[in-house]
Every structure is written in structure tokens, then in C-alpha cells.
Design a protein around this motif. Sequence first.
Motif, PDB file in Angstrom:
ATOM      1  N   PHE B 241      56.514 126.321 -32.946  1.00  0.00           N
ATOM      2  CA  PHE B 241      55.999 127.080 -31.969  1.00  0.00           C
ATOM      3  C   PHE B 241      54.596 127.347 -31.812  1.00  0.00           C
ATOM      4  CE2 PHE B 241      59.378 128.477 -29.142  1.00  0.00           C
ATOM      5  CZ  PHE B 241      60.555 128.644 -29.828  1.00  0.00           C
ATOM      6  N   LEU B 242      53.679 127.628 -30.858  1.00  0.00           N
ATOM      7  CA  LEU B 242      52.236 127.980 -30.961  1.00  0.00           C
ATOM      8  C   LEU B 242      52.221 129.400 -30.431  1.00  0.00           C
ATOM      9  CD1 LEU B 242      49.843 125.341 -29.467  1.00  0.00           C
ATOM     10  CD2 LEU B 242      50.007 126.408 -31.831  1.00  0.00           C
ATOM     11  N   THR B 243      53.181 129.823 -29.787  1.00  0.00           N
ATOM     12  CA  THR B 243      53.267 131.041 -29.026  1.00  0.00           C
ATOM     13  C   THR B 243      54.684 131.585 -28.795  1.00  0.00           C
ATOM     14  OG1 THR B 243      52.411 132.463 -27.193  1.00  0.00           O
ATOM     15  CG2 THR B 243      52.647 130.126 -26.774  1.00  0.00           C
ATOM     16  N   PRO B 244      55.219 132.640 -28.640  1.00  0.00           N
ATOM     17  CA  PRO B 244      54.297 134.069 -28.950  1.00  0.00           C
ATOM     18  C   PRO B 244      53.766 134.104 -30.451  1.00  0.00           C
ATOM     19  CG  PRO B 244      56.722 134.553 -28.756  1.00  0.00           C
ATOM     20  CD  PRO B 244      56.277 133.016 -28.441  1.00  0.00           C
ATOM     21  N   PRO B 245      52.745 135.007 -30.729  1.00  0.00           N
ATOM     22  CA  PRO B 245      52.540 135.166 -32.107  1.00  0.00           C
ATOM     23  C   PRO B 245      53.415 135.305 -33.189  1.00  0.00           C
ATOM     24  CG  PRO B 245      51.078 136.259 -30.636  1.00  0.00           C
ATOM     25  CD  PRO B 245      52.218 135.955 -29.585  1.00  0.00           C
ATOM     26  N   GLY B 249      54.341 128.788 -35.613  1.00  0.00           N
ATOM     27  CA  GLY B 249      54.660 128.115 -37.044  1.00  0.00           C
ATOM     28  C   GLY B 249      56.091 128.115 -37.219  1.00  0.00           C
ATOM     29  N   VAL B 250      56.856 128.480 -36.380  1.00  0.00           N
ATOM     30  CA  VAL B 250      58.284 128.461 -36.754  1.00  0.00           C
ATOM     31  C   VAL B 250      59.052 127.190 -36.022  1.00  0.00           C
ATOM     32  CG1 VAL B 250      60.564 129.588 -35.826  1.00  0.00           C
ATOM     33  CG2 VAL B 250      58.719 131.088 -36.591  1.00  0.00           C
ATOM     34  N   ILE B 251      60.018 126.615 -36.937  1.00  0.00           N
ATOM     35  CA  ILE B 251      60.250 125.277 -36.657  1.00  0.00           C
ATOM     36  C   ILE B 251      61.566 125.045 -35.805  1.00  0.00           C
ATOM     37  CG2 ILE B 251      59.495 124.671 -38.848  1.00  0.00           C
ATOM     38  CD1 ILE B 251      62.238 124.282 -39.838  1.00  0.00           C
ATOM     39  N   PHE B 252      62.007 126.107 -35.276  1.00  0.00           N
ATOM     40  CA  PHE B 252      63.154 126.142 -34.395  1.00  0.00           C
ATOM     41  C   PHE B 252      63.201 125.191 -33.084  1.00  0.00           C
ATOM     42  CE2 PHE B 252      66.936 127.954 -32.881  1.00  0.00           C
ATOM     43  CZ  PHE B 252      67.077 127.803 -31.616  1.00  0.00           C
ATOM     44  N   PRO B 253      62.021 125.050 -32.485  1.00  0.00           N
ATOM     45  CA  PRO B 253      62.220 123.996 -31.660  1.00  0.00           C
ATOM     46  C   PRO B 253      62.233 122.442 -32.093  1.00  0.00           C
ATOM     47  CG  PRO B 253      60.212 125.440 -31.357  1.00  0.00           C
ATOM     48  CD  PRO B 253      60.550 125.659 -32.541  1.00  0.00           C
ATOM     49  N   TYR B 254      61.837 122.328 -33.191  1.00  0.00           N
ATOM     50  CA  TYR B 254      62.060 121.059 -33.859  1.00  0.00           C
ATOM     51  C   TYR B 254      63.240 120.772 -34.291  1.00  0.00           C
ATOM     52  CZ  TYR B 254      62.612 117.400 -37.426  1.00  0.00           C
ATOM     53  OH  TYR B 254      63.181 116.098 -37.984  1.00  0.00           O
ATOM     54  N   ARG B 301      44.716 116.605 -23.094  1.00  0.00           N
ATOM     55  CA  ARG B 301      46.099 116.499 -21.920  1.00  0.00           C
ATOM     56  C   ARG B 301      46.895 117.429 -22.634  1.00  0.00           C
ATOM     57  NH1 ARG B 301      45.008 110.776 -22.080  1.00  0.00           N
ATOM     58  NH2 ARG B 301      46.520 110.563 -23.553  1.00  0.00           N
ATOM     59  N   GLY B 302      46.483 118.397 -23.461  1.00  0.00           N
ATOM     60  CA  GLY B 302      47.236 119.554 -24.050  1.00  0.00           C
ATOM     61  C   GLY B 302      47.836 120.593 -23.256  1.00  0.00           C
ATOM     62  N   SER B 303      48.675 121.473 -23.774  1.00  0.00           N
ATOM     63  CA  SER B 303      49.126 122.750 -22.798  1.00  0.00           C
ATOM     64  C   SER B 303      47.844 123.842 -23.042  1.00  0.00           C
ATOM     65  CB  SER B 303      50.412 123.296 -23.644  1.00  0.00           C
ATOM     66  OG  SER B 303      50.132 123.870 -24.772  1.00  0.00           O
ATOM     67  N   GLN B 304      48.328 124.840 -22.187  1.00  0.00           N
ATOM     68  CA  GLN B 304      47.328 125.945 -22.398  1.00  0.00           C
ATOM     69  C   GLN B 304      46.814 126.438 -23.674  1.00  0.00           C
ATOM     70  OE1 GLN B 304      48.829 129.353 -20.018  1.00  0.00           O
ATOM     71  NE2 GLN B 304      46.629 129.991 -19.458  1.00  0.00           N
ATOM     72  N   ALA B 305      47.938 126.803 -24.365  1.00  0.00           N
ATOM     73  CA  ALA B 305      47.849 127.288 -25.805  1.00  0.00           C
ATOM     74  C   ALA B 305      47.128 126.063 -26.727  1.00  0.00           C
ATOM     75  CB  ALA B 305      49.082 127.802 -26.444  1.00  0.00           C
ATOM     76  N   GLY B 306      46.924 124.948 -26.274  1.00  0.00           N
ATOM     77  CA  GLY B 306      46.463 123.719 -27.055  1.00  0.00           C
ATOM     78  C   GLY B 306      47.652 123.204 -27.883  1.00  0.00           C
ATOM     79  N   GLY B 307      48.853 122.869 -27.161  1.00  0.00           N
ATOM     80  CA  GLY B 307      49.868 122.098 -28.068  1.00  0.00           C
ATOM     81  C   GLY B 307      50.476 121.060 -26.843  1.00  0.00           C
ATOM     82  N   THR B 308      51.493 121.174 -26.910  1.00  0.00           N
ATOM     83  CA  THR B 308      52.303 120.271 -25.628  1.00  0.00           C
ATOM     84  C   THR B 308      53.527 121.097 -25.310  1.00  0.00           C
ATOM     85  OG1 THR B 308      53.652 119.071 -27.214  1.00  0.00           O
ATOM     86  CG2 THR B 308      51.665 117.967 -26.945  1.00  0.00           C
ATOM     87  N   TRP B 352      58.469 125.482 -23.522  1.00  0.00           N
ATOM     88  CA  TRP B 352      57.793 125.883 -24.903  1.00  0.00           C
ATOM     89  C   TRP B 352      56.491 125.312 -25.044  1.00  0.00           C
ATOM     90  CZ3 TRP B 352      62.657 126.000 -28.378  1.00  0.00           C
ATOM     91  CH2 TRP B 352      63.723 126.978 -27.952  1.00  0.00           C
ATOM     92  N   GLU B 353      55.549 126.157 -25.534  1.00  0.00           N
ATOM     93  CA  GLU B 353      54.177 125.410 -26.128  1.00  0.00           C
ATOM     94  C   GLU B 353      54.489 125.274 -27.537  1.00  0.00           C
ATOM     95  OE1 GLU B 353      50.552 126.368 -23.991  1.00  0.00           O
ATOM     96  OE2 GLU B 353      51.581 128.192 -23.364  1.00  0.00           O
ATOM     97  N   VAL B 354      54.433 124.201 -28.021  1.00  0.00           N
ATOM     98  CA  VAL B 354      54.673 123.619 -29.443  1.00  0.00           C
ATOM     99  C   VAL B 354      53.302 122.927 -29.849  1.00  0.00           C
ATOM    100  CG1 VAL B 354      57.231 124.085 -29.169  1.00  0.00           C
ATOM    101  CG2 VAL B 354      56.091 121.737 -28.736  1.00  0.00           C
ATOM    102  N   ALA B 355      53.485 122.640 -31.289  1.00  0.00           N
ATOM    103  CA  ALA B 355      52.334 121.508 -31.966  1.00  0.00           C
ATOM    104  C   ALA B 355      52.942 121.510 -33.220  1.00  0.00           C
ATOM    105  CB  ALA B 355      50.881 122.474 -31.849  1.00  0.00           C
ATOM    106  N   PRO B 356      52.575 120.187 -33.755  1.00  0.00           N
ATOM    107  CA  PRO B 356      53.023 119.905 -35.263  1.00  0.00           C
ATOM    108  C   PRO B 356      52.303 120.906 -36.060  1.00  0.00           C
ATOM    109  CG  PRO B 356      51.930 118.098 -34.020  1.00  0.00           C
ATOM    110  CD  PRO B 356      51.527 119.301 -33.093  1.00  0.00           C
TER     111      PRO B 356
END
Lengths: 116, 591
Positions: B241-245, B249-254, B301-308, B352-356
Motif C-alpha cells: 500500500f502507498l496510501t492511506p498513511p 508499506g503494508v503487504i496485504f495487496p501482495y 505512467r504511475g498512479s496519482q500517489a506515484g505507484g500503480t 488500490w494504489e500500490v508500489a514495491p
Amino acid sequence: MVRKGIRIVSQDKARIITVQVRRGTDGENQLAAYKVPVEPGQSVLGVLQYIYDYLDSTLAFSCSCRIGLCSACLVRVNGKVVRACTTLAEGDMLIEPYSDDARIRDLVVQLPPLGK
Amino acid sequence: MGLPIEEEICCDVLVIGTEGTGARASIEAAGRGVDVLAVTKGFLARSGATLTADGEIDVDSRSAREIFGVEGSPDDSPEQFARDMIEEGDYLADQGLVAIHAEEAPARVKELLDWGASLEGFIHAPGHTYPRGLWIPGLKLARLLARRLRSVGISVLENAMVVDLLRDAEGVLGAVALHLPTGRLLLLRSRAVVLATGGAMRVFPLTTAPEELTGDGLAMALRCGAALQDMEFPMFLPYTFLTPPALRGVIFPYDVSTLLEVHALNRRGERYMAHWDPQRLEKTTRDINSVAAAMEIRAGRGSQAGGTYLSFKHLPPNLLEFSAEWFPGNLRNWRAAGFRLRDFFPSLERAWEVAPACHFWNGGIRIDERCRTGVPGLFAAGEGTAGIHGANRLAGNALTMTQVWGKRAGFFAAAFAKSNKLRDPRRAQVEEVARKVLRLRSPAPGPTVVEVRQEIRRIAGEMVGIVREEESLSQALAAISDLRDQLPRQRVQSQDPRFNREWVEGLQNENMLDVLEAVVRASLARPESRGALYRVDYPFTDDDHWLCNLVLQRHDAEWTIREEPVQELHISLPQGKRAYGQKGDKDRIPR
């Protein structure tokens, strides 16, 4: 925009809350008040981190895992003992150490030993 | 004595780090009859990465079946487990260490059960030929080890940050530590030292790691004359997760991506994984997945928060509702990081906005099969040591590493301690270490410790990220050099000695900077992509020239890098050049 760091808090999403923190050690308590911009979905730990990073880095607080497992960030928020990392910041709040026994400084408490 | 040291503690074996690896090392050493002092920067079993592990601990599938009675495959073997590790590590792992790891894993897990652990499941994780994932939640493991540690009478010193090791020409002598509750400096004298401090994931701005993982052990080992290896391979995990604050960094989406068919989209709504792995798409390996996301973000080509974006829009609402019931234990009801996710995401129509995020440290202190570092008396084990995972780690192998190598380090450190004496530390060296802390106590004109930490993470994120190239790596070196000049001038606001967080950060900043510089130098010295390292200016893997480990040392501010060829002990090594991420057709002839 508040000061640029790892996170940029945009003024239109953020609202300002008043956070009081009971600082000091046993026998010396002071209430410090901070104005903190919070976004939706920000935790109490995020508030403490903001205070430390941008307002007052004399603040002592503990944290470790940030995901609700380790119990290092236990605090008392508005009278209730919670983990700072899994508690959302929802409005003005009073943050105190979770226990006044074995208080080291500000919000840091010597946790009772595990395994005994 | 006139030294600024306020207390001296002597022991036979000093273990720095008390979680999975450190606890196991301490228990082993104490069992060999030596006096152990275990030191941790945080609270025992309430700090470090072990307790955050979901719970997979790998052993070969046949042993899982025969020893633990789960549905393992009789066709597996420690040799096959080792083979999978070597392949996942893109052939840079030390084949001797890997053989030991696979061989000893079952006995180490058996001990955990003897000590009271229960197996809560058995899974087949990606990358493994057979199911090998025994399940012991990290929190339960950490607490079990803490109970065992205390029950065998080991002394534990909590909230003490080891600042530097002490040594003379003959080897290590001990360490100087800052006792956080009092602000006092402690002299810890020992015959042997075990470093079990984990990796340095906190160097990066987006990480899954707890607070403490700032690479202290790696930096201290480097400063003490030991070598660091495979530093170009910090591991990134996609879809955090990139957001919410509160969820950053939480890995749930993975985790969800391994269970459901999720769609990873760039800002144009394209499933960009089609360009990288058209077969497996979002279920590709973690390294390729992370690189793909980083490249999309880099290309604008990233998302609003700078991820995907991770989208569930294509899944029917009843399918999603049902998933809350069958998801495995820690994910059930879509709970993560202590929250019910529906409180943040009432509808899964929004992506969800996510990043590695930086999740594990594949390389680190160079060790041999006895956990020796080359500095006599200094041993190291666990995450932040090199050779076991090569250029990338198999899922579930982090916990196995703590037990196999923690035990070995404790065993060999105890043996060393029994045949070596305590020696007096050199006064000048103790003073030099103490000065680092005392400098933070004096007024200084430079940047604050918070600013330095943020600058380190900015350099890491912008110039040493998942996608690397020569120009930005060179810029990183220059930025690191500038920042290093500022380190002695770091400024703090508080001189209260009681739990002074700023002092801890000031010391951690030096460690993170040392580690980051090693990552940059090693990355510059490897003109190829392999495992967790992606060089966009060298997007291929060169097995003809780069089947070697990069070994770094530093002496008096001068860095040296040497190439150590990988030894072909059990598995033959590939040849030729291949595109990044393709393990290809290998002629893997067991010797």
C-alpha cells in the motif's frame, strides 16, 4: 503544502487537529500541545511521527513493527489504552503513556519482560 | 579510568540482536556452557522482523511429510530444495552454504516443536518445486524463542544500541553500547561476538520493515574490517500500500495477488505486466513484478500517489465477499495491519494504489559455513549475511535462515569463546566510539538528524531504487559523499539523556549511509541485471562474465571491491547471456 518530506500533505485534504501529549517522567508532567495536519487514514503513530519529524523532536515515543503486532507503541489516547499504529487519528486528542509505572520518559514505558 | 563509559559488562559470547536469529544463537551458545549476553536495540520479542513474518518456514517436502506428518511429497529432498534455492538466487548463492541450509532445516524446525511451537498449516509457495512451507506465525515464534531464552537463564539487555565493535590485531573484543533509558555508555567485553541484527530495509523510503532494521550490524562489521557481499541485491516486494498513511508499506495487496486474479494497471488502465510476463502476468516472480511497476512509474505512467493501481473491478461483488471467508488466517475478513480494510475501502470498485517496497536483505556480511566473518571472534548469521539466498530469496526461507544459521553461529561462537580469552580494549578505540555519541550531545551547526535520515531515503528512493543505472548511481555516490561530511555536524533538539530518539537516529544515519554506499558501489560494479538487481542500462544477465559475488571492504575510507567466482559444487552453472528474468534452459547436472 506543509514541509516536504517523504509524504506531502496537501492542505485541501488535511485538517488541523490539536494533539496534547503528557510529557515528562514520574513526578514531572507537562502537557505539550501541538497543531497537527492529519489526512484521512492517518494513525496516531503517524501523528506522533509528524510531531517528532516536523514540530518537536524532543518527543520520546516507541514503535517497531507499525502493523499491530509487537505492542511497542502502546499509548493511552483519550483515556483508552491502544496501539498507536492501529488507531486512526480522528480528531483532537490527548496522548499519554499507557502506564505510569516504569515510565522512562514521555510516552516510553519499560514494558514488563516477556517470557518470565 | 577517565573514559566516558559508565558501566562494564563481561561475558563469553555477546549476541547482538535477540529475535529469530539472535535468540537461536544465544540459546545454542548457552547450551554449550558459555556465559551469554544478548543485546537488543528494542524490547525482546517486541522488535525486529521475525515477529512480522506471516509464518512460512521451509523444509524439504519429504522431511515435512516424514517428520511433521503433513502432505509433503516423498519425491523432494534437501538436494532438490537446495537446487531451487540456487536457481531462485540466480546462481550466485554459495552452494556449500545452501547445502547445509537445506540439510539442517528439518532438525531446526523439529526443535521448535519440541520447545512448544505448533504447526498451523502447510503451503506450496511460488518458486518451490514441491510444497515446503510449514506455518508458524512469526509473532508466536518470536515469543517462543524469548521464553526459551529466559528459561535457560540468558542475560538480556534491552533498549541498548550497540554503537561499534571493538577489536585489536587479534580480533574482536566486544562493543560499546548506548543504553537508551539512561543515556549511559556501556562497555560490553566478550570473547566472541555474534551479529544478528537483520537487514537494512529502512534505508529505502517505502519498506515493510520495522524501525530497527537500519543495517547496524552490516555497517559495524564493515567498519570493523569484515567484508560485505551481494550488497546490490536488496529485495523488493511488489504491491504494498502507498496510501492511506496508516497502511503505507503494508503487504496485504501482495498477499491478495497470490490468492485472487488481480489486475495491475498503469494510469492508462493497461495491464502492463503483459510486456514483462505475458503468461503469468500479475502472478510473475516478485523481482520481475517489482521491476515492471518501477518502470511504469519511471516512464510517467504511475498512479496519482506515484505507484500503480491494483484493481478488483472485474471481480463480482459476491466473489469478493466470499473471499473474506476463505482467505487464510491472517488475511481472513480482509484484515491487515490491525485494521479492517473495509473501513478504508468500503467499495472495491476503487483500485488500490500500490508500489514495491524494500522487504528483505539478500546479501550482507560475508560468512563461511561456520558463520565466521574473517575478523577472529566475530560471527554473523541471519538476514544481512550473504551467500544463502544469492541474488534473491525463495519465499519462506527467511525464517529457516534464522534457525539454521542462528544455531550454527551460536555453536561456533561458543567454541571460539572457550578457547580464547577476554582482552582489554584499547582506550583510544573506546574513546573514538564514545566520541560519536558525545558529538551528538554537543551543539552542532549542521542538518538535524531527521533531515539527514530523510535525505538518505531520498537518495535511496530516487537514485538507488528498483531500477538502477550508471548516471543516477554516480549521482548517488556524490550525494552520499556530501552527506557523509555532514554526519559529524548532525544537530539534535534534545539533550535529555533518557530515551533520546535523536541520538539513536544520529547513529543509525551513519549505519544507513555506510550500507547505502555499499549498495551503490556494488550496483555500479555489476554491469548486468540478475535476481533483485535491475540495471536498465544492462537489462540482461551475463552468465559468461558475472557468475561471481562482489565482495566489498573499507579501510580508512578507501573502498575495495573484488570478484569472487561462484564455486560449482553441486549444481552446474549456466553459460551465455539471457534476458533478465529468464532462468532459461539450464543443464543442471547434479555432481
